[in-house]
Design a protein around this motif. Structure first.
Motif, PDB file in Angstrom:
ATOM      1  N   VAL A   1      -6.765   2.005  10.931  1.00 17.50           N
ATOM      2  CA  VAL A   1      -6.437   2.002   9.491  1.00 17.50           C
ATOM      3  C   VAL A   1      -4.935   2.161   9.302  1.00 17.50           C
ATOM      4  CG1 VAL A   1      -6.771   3.210   7.300  1.00 17.50           C
ATOM      5  CG2 VAL A   1      -8.691   2.930   8.882  1.00 17.50           C
ATOM      6  N   ARG A   2      -4.330   1.194   8.616  1.00 19.67           N
ATOM      7  CA  ARG A   2      -2.880   1.259   8.376  1.00 19.67           C
ATOM      8  C   ARG A   2      -2.537   0.646   7.038  1.00 19.67           C
ATOM      9  NH1 ARG A   2       0.437  -0.269  13.645  1.00 19.67           N
ATOM     10  NH2 ARG A   2       1.015   1.834  14.230  1.00 19.67           N
ATOM     11  N   ALA A   3      -1.778  -0.452   7.078  1.00 20.22           N
ATOM     12  CA  ALA A   3      -1.232  -1.017   5.840  1.00 20.22           C
ATOM     13  C   ALA A   3      -2.289  -1.712   4.996  1.00 20.22           C
ATOM     14  CB  ALA A   3      -0.141  -2.015   6.205  1.00 20.22           C
ATOM     15  N   GLY A   4      -1.888  -2.029   3.774  1.00 27.11           N
ATOM     16  CA  GLY A   4      -2.834  -2.698   2.888  1.00 27.11           C
ATOM     17  C   GLY A   4      -2.216  -3.693   1.928  1.00 27.11           C
ATOM     18  N   VAL A   5      -0.883  -3.834   1.950  1.00 21.90           N
ATOM     19  CA  VAL A   5      -0.250  -4.702   0.957  1.00 21.90           C
ATOM     20  C   VAL A   5       0.405  -5.903   1.644  1.00 21.90           C
ATOM     21  CG1 VAL A   5       1.566  -4.862  -0.796  1.00 21.90           C
ATOM     22  CG2 VAL A   5       0.129  -2.825  -0.681  1.00 21.90           C
ATOM     23  N   LEU A   6      -0.016  -7.089   1.272  1.00 19.25           N
ATOM     24  CA  LEU A   6       0.603  -8.307   1.807  1.00 19.25           C
ATOM     25  C   LEU A   6       1.496  -8.923   0.739  1.00 19.25           C
ATOM     26  CD1 LEU A   6      -2.477 -10.002   3.536  1.00 19.25           C
ATOM     27  CD2 LEU A   6      -0.895  -8.320   4.481  1.00 19.25           C
TER      28      LEU A   6
ATOM     29  N   ILE B   1      -1.157   2.736  -8.457  1.00 21.86           N
ATOM     30  CA  ILE B   1      -0.389   3.702  -9.264  1.00 21.86           C
ATOM     31  C   ILE B   1       0.533   4.475  -8.317  1.00 21.86           C
ATOM     32  CG2 ILE B   1      -0.481   5.685 -10.827  1.00 21.86           C
ATOM     33  CD1 ILE B   1      -3.464   4.942 -11.354  1.00 21.86           C
ATOM     34  N   TYR B   2       1.830   4.344  -8.528  1.00 22.57           N
ATOM     35  CA  TYR B   2       2.833   5.144  -7.808  1.00 22.57           C
ATOM     36  C   TYR B   2       3.244   6.276  -8.759  1.00 22.57           C
ATOM     37  CZ  TYR B   2       3.739   1.598  -4.152  1.00 22.57           C
ATOM     38  OH  TYR B   2       3.655   0.735  -3.083  1.00 22.57           O
ATOM     39  N   ALA B   3       2.917   7.526  -8.386  1.00 24.93           N
ATOM     40  CA  ALA B   3       3.176   8.641  -9.305  1.00 24.93           C
ATOM     41  C   ALA B   3       4.221   9.607  -8.756  1.00 24.93           C
ATOM     42  CB  ALA B   3       1.872   9.401  -9.566  1.00 24.93           C
TER      43      ALA B   3
HETATM   44  C1  DHB Z   1      -0.657   0.989   0.584  1.00 25.41           C
HETATM   45  C2  DHB Z   1       0.245   1.472   1.503  1.00 25.41           C
HETATM   46  C3  DHB Z   1       1.567   1.609   1.144  1.00 25.41           C
HETATM   47  O1  DHB Z   1       2.458   2.068   2.028  1.00 25.41           O
HETATM   48  C4  DHB Z   1       1.989   1.293  -0.145  1.00 25.41           C
HETATM   49  O2  DHB Z   1       3.289   1.465  -0.484  1.00 25.41           O
HETATM   50  C5  DHB Z   1       1.080   0.799  -1.061  1.00 25.41           C
HETATM   51  C6  DHB Z   1      -0.252   0.649  -0.692  1.00 25.41           C
HETATM   52  C7  DHB Z   1      -2.082   0.832   0.999  1.00 25.41           C
HETATM   53  O3  DHB Z   1      -2.397   1.234   2.122  1.00 25.41           O
HETATM   54  O4  DHB Z   1      -2.881   0.336   0.198  1.00 25.41           O
END
Ligand code: DHB
Ligand code: FAD
Length: 382
Positions: free
Chosen positions: A43-48, A192-194
Motif C-alpha cells: 500500500v502506497r500512493a494513490g494519485v496519478l 480534503i487537505y486540512a
Molecule cells: C494520497 C496520497 C498522497 O500523498 C496525497 O498527497 C494525496 C492522496 C493517497 O494515497 O490517496
C-alpha cells in the motif's frame, strides 16, 4: 545472460521503463527483490497525474484504471473552519487527476509486460555493465549495455556508486504521516487537505467503500500509541468533516516526510530512475509520477542511443533534474503550507496563513497549485 538493459526493481519506474523499452524493440530483463504477491499488495500512493494517465493511455495500459480509477477535477483545501475548492478543470483547461492505488497500477503493468521479470532475487551487485544476483538459489549474471537503477530509496543501485561521485541534497521534516485504509464511505467527492492547529490531515479514498486517510504525527511515532479511537478522534477534529464515517481500519503505517535528490542521476552506464535518485514529501502526491517521468526520459534517451543519436542519452540527468526540482519545490511548498512544523514561530505562521489566503483568493495563485498538482508535462525537450 546477455541483454541490452538490466532493470533493477519492479516498482512504477522499472515496470514503466520495461514497457517503454520493449515498445522500441530494446531488450531488457527486470529483476526484483520481493515476491510478485508482495509488490502487488504494497500500500502506497494513490494519485496519478494527468501526464501519467495520458502516457498509460497512449501505450494501452490504462483500460482498468480508467474503468476503476476515480477522476477528480479538483481538491478541497480546508482551514479556519472553511473549505475552498481548487478547480483543476477550470484552472488548467480541463485537466484532472485519477485516484487509483499504486499496487493496482503495479498489477496492471506486470500483467501485460512482455520482457521477463525475475522475482525474489537476492545479493544483487552492480559492477559496471554486469549485474550479479542469486535467483532460486543459483548465482546468475546479466551482462548488458546499460543498467537502470529503479530500486527505490533503499536499493543497491545508488549505493553501488562510489562515494564522492554524487552530490546529495536533503531536507528531513520534523513530522511523519500516519496513513490508514478504512472500510468507510468517502465523506466527500474529492480529496480534503486540512490544516489545523493540531496538525495536518488528509481525507482520500480508494473507491465507494474504502477511504485512505493521513494524519501528521511526530517522526518517532509508534503505531501502538495510536489505537483506532485516537485515530478517528484526531481525523474528526482536524478534518472538521460532519460526514466522516468510522469503520474498520484494515491497514496502517507511518511514513517519514523527506526531500532528497542526488546529482547527477547517472554514473557511467548506470542510470538512477525514480525513488533511487529522489524522494519528495508525500503532500503533493508526486513520487510515483516523478518515477514515471524519469522512466519516460530514460526510454527516450535509450531509444535515441540505439537509433544512433547518443547525445540524447547524455542529457538524461539534466533533463530529469530540471523537472525533479520543480516537483521538489512544489512538494516542499505544499508541505510547509499545510503542516505545523516545529521550529517555526508566530511570524512564520502568519506568513503561511497569508499564502494560503492568497491561494484560495487569487486565481493566479490557485492556478499555480492546480498546474503543479495535475502534473507538469513530460516534455522531453525542456
Ligand atoms: C494520497 C496520497 C498522497 O500523498 C496525497 O498527497 C494525496 C492522496 C493517497 O494515497 O490517496
Ligand atoms: P519503488 O516503488 O520503491 O520500487 C522499487 C522496487 O525495487 C521495489 O519493488 C523494491 O522491492 C525493489 N528493490 C529494492 N531493492 C532491490 C534490489 N536490491 N534488487 C532488486 N529490486 C530491489 N507518490 C505519488 O505519486 N502519489 C501519491 O499519492 C503518493 N503517496 C504515497 C503515500 C505513501 C504512504 C508512500 C510511502 C509513498 C507515496 N508516494 C506517492 C510515493 C511513491 O509510492 C513512490 O515515489 C514510488 O513508489 C516510486 O516508485 P519507484 O519505482 O521509483 O520505487
Amino acid at each position: 545472460m546477455r541483454t541490452q538493459v538490466c532493470v533493477i526493481g519492479a516498482g512504477p519506474a522499472g515496470l514503466t521503463l520495461a514497457h517503454l523499452l520493449h515498445r522500441q524493440g530494446i531488450e531488457c530483463v527486470v529483476i526484483e527483490a520481493q515476491s510478485q504477491a508482495h509488490i502487488e499488495s504494497r500500500v502506497r500512493a494513490g494519485v496519478l497525474e494527468q501526464p501519467t494517465v495520458d502516457l498509460l493511455t497512449e501505450i494501452g495500459l490504462a483500460d482498468r484504471l480508467r474503468r476503476e480509477g476515480m477522476l477528480h477535477h479538483g481538491i478541497n483545501l480546508r482551514f479556519d473552519g472553511a473549505t475552498h475548492r481548487i478547480d483543476f478543470a477550470e484552472l488548467t483547461g480541463g485537466q484532472a487527476i485519477t485516484v487509483y492505488a499504486q499496487q493496482e497500477l503495479v498489477k496492471d503493468l506486470i500483467a501485460s509486460l512482455a520482457p521477463p521479470i525475475l522475482f525474489e532475487v537476492d545479493s544483487v551487485r552492480v559492477d559496471d555493465t554486469r549485474v550479479s544476483f542469486v535467483h532460486e538459489g543459483v548465482e546468475r549474471t546479466v551482462d548488458c549495455d546499460f543498467v537502470a537503477g529503479c530500486d527505490g530509496f533503499h536499493g543497491v543501485s545508488r549505493a553501488s556508486i562510489p562515494t564522492g561521485a554524487l552530490s546529495a541534497y536533503e531536507r528531513v521534516y520534523p513530522c511523519a504521516w500516519l496513513g490508514i485504509l478504512a472500510r468507510t464511505k468517502p465523506a466527500a467527492e474529492e480529496l480534503i487537505y486540512a490544516r489545523h492547529p493540531d496538525g495536518f490531515a488528509l481525507h482520500s479514498m480508494r473507491g465507494p467503500t474504502v477511504t485512505r486517510q493521513y494524519l501528521q504525527v511526530p517522526p518517532d511515532t509508534s503505531l501502538t500509541d495510536w489505537p483506532d479511537d485516537r485515530i478517528w478522534a484526531a481525523l474528526s477534529r482536524r478534518l472538521g468533516e460532519p460526514g466522516l464515517e468510522q469503520g474498520e481500519i484494515f491497514d496502517r503505517g507511518v511514513t517519514a516526510l523527506r526531500s532528497f535528490v542526488v546529482e547527477p542521476m547517472r554514473h557511467g552506464s548506470l542510470f538512477l530512475v525514480g525513488d533511487s535518485a529522489h524522494i519528495v514529501p508525500a503532500t503533493g502526491a508526486k513520487g510515483l509520477n516523478l518515477a514515471v517521468a524519469d522512466a519516460v526520459a530514460l526510454s527516450y534517451g535509450l531509444g535515441a542511443h540505439y537509433a544512433g543519436t547518443p547525445d540524447e542519452l547524455a542529457k538524461y540527468s539534466a533533463r530529469c533534474l530540471r523537472r525533479v526540482w520543480q516537483v521538489q519545490h512544489f512538494s516542499w511548498w505544499m508541505t510547509a503550507l499545510l503542516h505545523n512544523l516545529t521550529g517555526t514561530d508566530a511570524f512564520d505562521e502568519r506568513l503561511r496563513h497569508a499564502e494560503l489566503d492568497r491561494v484560495v483568493a487569487a486565481p493566479s495563485a490557485a492556478r499555480n497549485l492546480a498546474e503543479n498538482y495535475v502534473g507538469l508535462p513530460f516534455a522531453v525537450g525542456w
